[in-house]
Design a protein around this motif. Structure first.
Motif, PDB file in Angstrom:
ATOM      1  N   UNK A 148      29.183  42.253  25.792  1.00  0.00           N
ATOM      2  CA  UNK A 148      31.095  43.122  25.390  1.00  0.00           C
ATOM      3  C   UNK A 148      32.119  42.244  26.427  1.00  0.00           C
ATOM      4  N   UNK A 149      31.585  42.625  27.786  1.00  0.00           N
ATOM      5  CA  UNK A 149      32.703  41.970  28.688  1.00  0.00           C
ATOM      6  C   UNK A 149      32.831  41.428  28.347  1.00  0.00           C
ATOM      7  N   UNK A 188      41.330  39.430  24.740  1.00  0.00           N
ATOM      8  CA  UNK A 188      42.334  39.990  25.459  1.00  0.00           C
ATOM      9  C   UNK A 188      43.396  39.438  26.018  1.00  0.00           C
ATOM     10  N   UNK A 189      42.613  37.589  26.163  1.00  0.00           N
ATOM     11  CA  UNK A 189      43.084  36.014  26.955  1.00  0.00           C
ATOM     12  C   UNK A 189      44.670  36.053  25.644  1.00  0.00           C
ATOM     13  N   UNK A 190      45.883  36.020  25.726  1.00  0.00           N
ATOM     14  CA  UNK A 190      47.042  35.341  24.941  1.00  0.00           C
ATOM     15  C   UNK A 190      46.556  35.709  23.024  1.00  0.00           C
ATOM     16  N   UNK A 193      45.378  48.105  25.382  1.00  0.00           N
ATOM     17  CA  UNK A 193      45.043  47.967  27.064  1.00  0.00           C
ATOM     18  C   UNK A 193      44.394  48.770  28.485  1.00  0.00           C
ATOM     19  N   UNK A 194      44.975  50.159  27.941  1.00  0.00           N
ATOM     20  CA  UNK A 194      44.726  51.089  29.082  1.00  0.00           C
ATOM     21  C   UNK A 194      43.002  51.500  28.257  1.00  0.00           C
ATOM     22  N   UNK A 195      43.021  51.252  27.109  1.00  0.00           N
ATOM     23  CA  UNK A 195      41.025  52.032  26.262  1.00  0.00           C
ATOM     24  C   UNK A 195      40.560  50.866  26.913  1.00  0.00           C
TER      25      UNK A 195
END
Length: 70
Positions: free
Chosen positions: A17-18, A25-27, A37-39
């Protein structure tokens, strides 16, 4: 309302998952959405902390074991 759930995952599943989230998230255009982003950051923190707590617990339990006298 925002209920929390206990979800039994293996370390490998959490790592997957990570890894997937990090790759996403990259790009990603979603990086511009501060709530998103905070979530994501919070999910990372929770999952990584869960693994760390597990290994801390194992290490503590192992330290209480007597040394074998061979």
């Amino acid at each position: 309302m925002n209920p929390q759930f206990k979800v039994p995952l293996t370390e490998k599943q959490i790592s997957t998952i990570l890894y997937t989230m990090e790759g996403y998230m990259q790009g990603s255009d979603d990086n511009e959405d501060s709530n998103f982003v905070s979530d994501v950051d919070e999910i990372f923190r929770i999952l990584e902390t869960t693994i760390d707590k597990y290994y801390d617990k194992v290490e503590k339990a192992q330290s209480k074991q007597p040394d074998p006298e061979w």
